[in-house]
Design an enzyme around this catalytic site. Structure first.
Site, PDB file in Angstrom:
ATOM      1  N   TYR A  59       0.844  -1.208   0.000  1.00 16.15           N
ATOM      2  CA  TYR A  59       0.000   0.000   0.000  1.00 16.15           C
ATOM      3  C   TYR A  59       0.876   1.253   0.000  1.00 16.15           C
ATOM      4  CZ  TYR A  59      -3.808  -3.168   1.418  1.00 16.15           C
ATOM      5  OH  TYR A  59      -4.731  -4.194   1.488  1.00 16.15           O
ATOM      6  N   PRO A 199     -15.793  -4.209   2.809  1.00 16.11           N
ATOM      7  CA  PRO A 199     -17.114  -4.548   3.358  1.00 16.11           C
ATOM      8  C   PRO A 199     -18.210  -3.588   2.885  1.00 16.11           C
ATOM      9  CG  PRO A 199     -15.767  -3.461   5.024  1.00 16.11           C
ATOM     10  CD  PRO A 199     -14.865  -3.728   3.858  1.00 16.11           C
ATOM     11  N   ALA A 201     -18.190  -2.563  -0.266  1.00 17.43           N
ATOM     12  CA  ALA A 201     -18.036  -2.656  -1.724  1.00 17.43           C
ATOM     13  C   ALA A 201     -17.412  -1.358  -2.254  1.00 17.43           C
ATOM     14  CB  ALA A 201     -19.355  -2.990  -2.410  1.00 17.43           C
ATOM     15  N   GLN A 202     -16.363  -0.939  -1.566  1.00 19.35           N
ATOM     16  CA  GLN A 202     -15.595   0.269  -1.909  1.00 19.35           C
ATOM     17  C   GLN A 202     -16.465   1.529  -1.943  1.00 19.35           C
ATOM     18  OE1 GLN A 202     -13.053  -0.829  -5.284  1.00 19.35           O
ATOM     19  NE2 GLN A 202     -11.590  -1.649  -3.795  1.00 19.35           N
ATOM     20  N   GLY A 203     -17.485   1.546  -1.129  1.00 16.65           N
ATOM     21  CA  GLY A 203     -18.317   2.741  -1.000  1.00 16.65           C
ATOM     22  C   GLY A 203     -19.652   2.630  -1.719  1.00 16.65           C
ATOM     23  N   LEU A 204     -19.798   1.621  -2.574  1.00 15.93           N
ATOM     24  CA  LEU A 204     -21.068   1.445  -3.295  1.00 15.93           C
ATOM     25  C   LEU A 204     -22.238   1.345  -2.329  1.00 15.93           C
ATOM     26  CD1 LEU A 204     -22.339   0.458  -6.262  1.00 15.93           C
ATOM     27  CD2 LEU A 204     -22.600  -1.641  -4.953  1.00 15.93           C
ATOM     28  N   LEU A 205     -22.028   0.591  -1.230  1.00 14.37           N
ATOM     29  CA  LEU A 205     -23.141   0.312  -0.318  1.00 14.37           C
ATOM     30  C   LEU A 205     -23.485   1.494   0.594  1.00 14.37           C
ATOM     31  CD1 LEU A 205     -22.165  -3.383   0.486  1.00 14.37           C
ATOM     32  CD2 LEU A 205     -24.030  -2.595  -0.978  1.00 14.37           C
ATOM     33  N   GLY A 207     -24.589   4.146  -0.685  1.00 18.74           N
ATOM     34  CA  GLY A 207     -25.704   4.776  -1.384  1.00 18.74           C
ATOM     35  C   GLY A 207     -25.375   6.173  -1.873  1.00 18.74           C
TER      36      GLY A 207
END
Ligand SMILES: NC(=O)c1ccc[n+]([C@@H]2O[C@H](COP(=O)([O-])OP(=O)(O)OC[C@H]3O[C@@H](n4cnc5c(N)ncnc54)[C@H](OP(=O)(O)O)[C@@H]3O)[C@@H](O)[C@H]2O)c1
Length: 328
Positions: A59, A199, A201-205, A207
């Site tokens: 990283y 956890p 989904a890289q910010g998808l969840l 919203g």
């Protein structure tokens, strides 16, 4: 905060902090984030009872380890510090030398968890585990872990080490539930740990992102989940997350995390782009979903069918490099 007791020297918080974001250009959070915000995020995490901090030598090419080590300072002794080796040359002496280099960057006397970042596709784990054994013997490494391993390879790694390989760090969230097939049942019955990465989904969840307003950075530009079509398809799942969130006076991101860590053998390591996100993520450890809410989330997760495979790759390329309008 809640903790998991697996007989480790230090307790492991159900919500940890992932630090790929620290000093990594591909996340694009900039210098102020790397120099100041990261420090503040770590301090707040400690105040909130977070003990699990995850980094990796790759990283930011070592920068994440340096930033994390500096931010933890003397408090490093009280946390469960996890880093990873990328097994490009998985020979025992190389493993030993790389662990020392990571510990130096972190300014740590001991790595509580030293993980193999990915299975080497060519070389089996015998030699790498010989190095791990030596590191455990001299006390530089506490527990050994793996990442992105199948169950069969996790077990083989454990045979090679001759003692427990405590954890397997894998992608696990409401849109990727593969670990439920084998890894979770194994971890629960054998007293092992699954560390859930991405956890959210890289910010998808969260919203926060819609088809017309996708996030802008290299990590997510390369993730098919953020294709406009997939953001549209995720609408139903986000709506259910919102509904459950409203019932808890919480946010969709918190509910997504509460769902992940509901399993007794799972802890999650969300990344955070701000102190506020860190606070919100830590608080998710105290949310208890009802059975109905759990089922509603799983049903919505099963209904979500994102575009994947070659079709997704083609669309990603079009989104990135342009193409005829209306064909994305
Ligand atoms: N072992 C492996 O191969 C592997 C692979 C990937 C990741 N990891 C580890 O897992 C960690 C987490 O995974 P990840 O970073 O891929 O994905 P993630 O944790 O699912 O997503 C992190 C992103 O979500 C957004 N976010 C976080 N908390 C939020 C909140 N409360 N509300 C709204 N948005 C929020 C932030 O982005 P924005 O604010 O910019 O939207 C943040 O950068 C990494 O840091 C790394 O340590 C390991």
């Amino acid at each position: 905060m809640r903790y998991l007791d697996l007989g480790t020297a230090k307790q492991i918080s159900k919500i940890g902090l992932g630090t790929w974001q620290f000093g990594s250009r591909e996340w694009g959070y900039g210098e102020q984030y790397a120099v100041q915000d990261a420090q503040a995020i770590v301090s707040r995490a400690l105040e909130l009872g977070v003990t699990l901090f995850d980094t990796a030598e790759i990283y930011g090419f070592g920068r994440s380890e340096r930033i994390l080590g500096r931010a933890l300072g003397e408090r490093l002794e009280s946390v469960f510090l996890a880093t990873k080796i990328l097994p490009v040359l998985p020979l025992a002496p190389v493993v030993e030398q790389r662990a020392v280099a990571s510990a130096n960057r972190l300014d740590a006397r001991r790595l509580d968890l030293y993980q193999v970042h990915q299975p080497n596709p060519v070389v089996r784990d015998g030699t790498i585990m010989r190095g791990m054994r030596a590191l455990q013997r001299v006390g530089l490494v506490g527990e050994v872990g793996v990442s992105n391993y199948s169950l069969a390879r996790w077990r083989a790694a454990e045979d090679a080490l001759g003692t427990r390989v405590l954890s397997n760090q894998v992608r696990y969230n409401l849109v990727d539930r593969g670990p439920e097939r084998e890894l979770l049942p194994h971890a629960e019955s054998a007293g092992r740990l699954v560390i859930a990465y991405s956890p959210l989904a890289q910010g998808l969840l969260s919203g926060r992102y819609q088809a017309g307003s996708p996030p802008a950075n290299r990590v997510r530009a390369a993730n098919p989940l953020f294709l406009p079509e997939n953001l549209r398809r995720a609408g139903d799942l986000i709506a259910v997350l919102r509904e459950v969130a409203d019932a808890h006076s919480a946010t969709p991101a918190q509910i997504a995390l509460a769902w992940v860590i509901r399993h007794p053998a799972v802890v999650a390591i969300p990344g955070a782009s701000s102190v506020q996100q860190m606070e919100s993520n830590a608080a998710a450890a105290d949310i208890t979903l009802t059975e109905d809410q759990h089922q509603a989330l799983e049903a919505a997760s099963a209904r979500f069918r994102p575009v994947t495979g070659p079709a997704a790759v083609l669309r990603l390329a079009r989104t990135r490099f342009g193409g005829p309008p209306g064909r994305r």
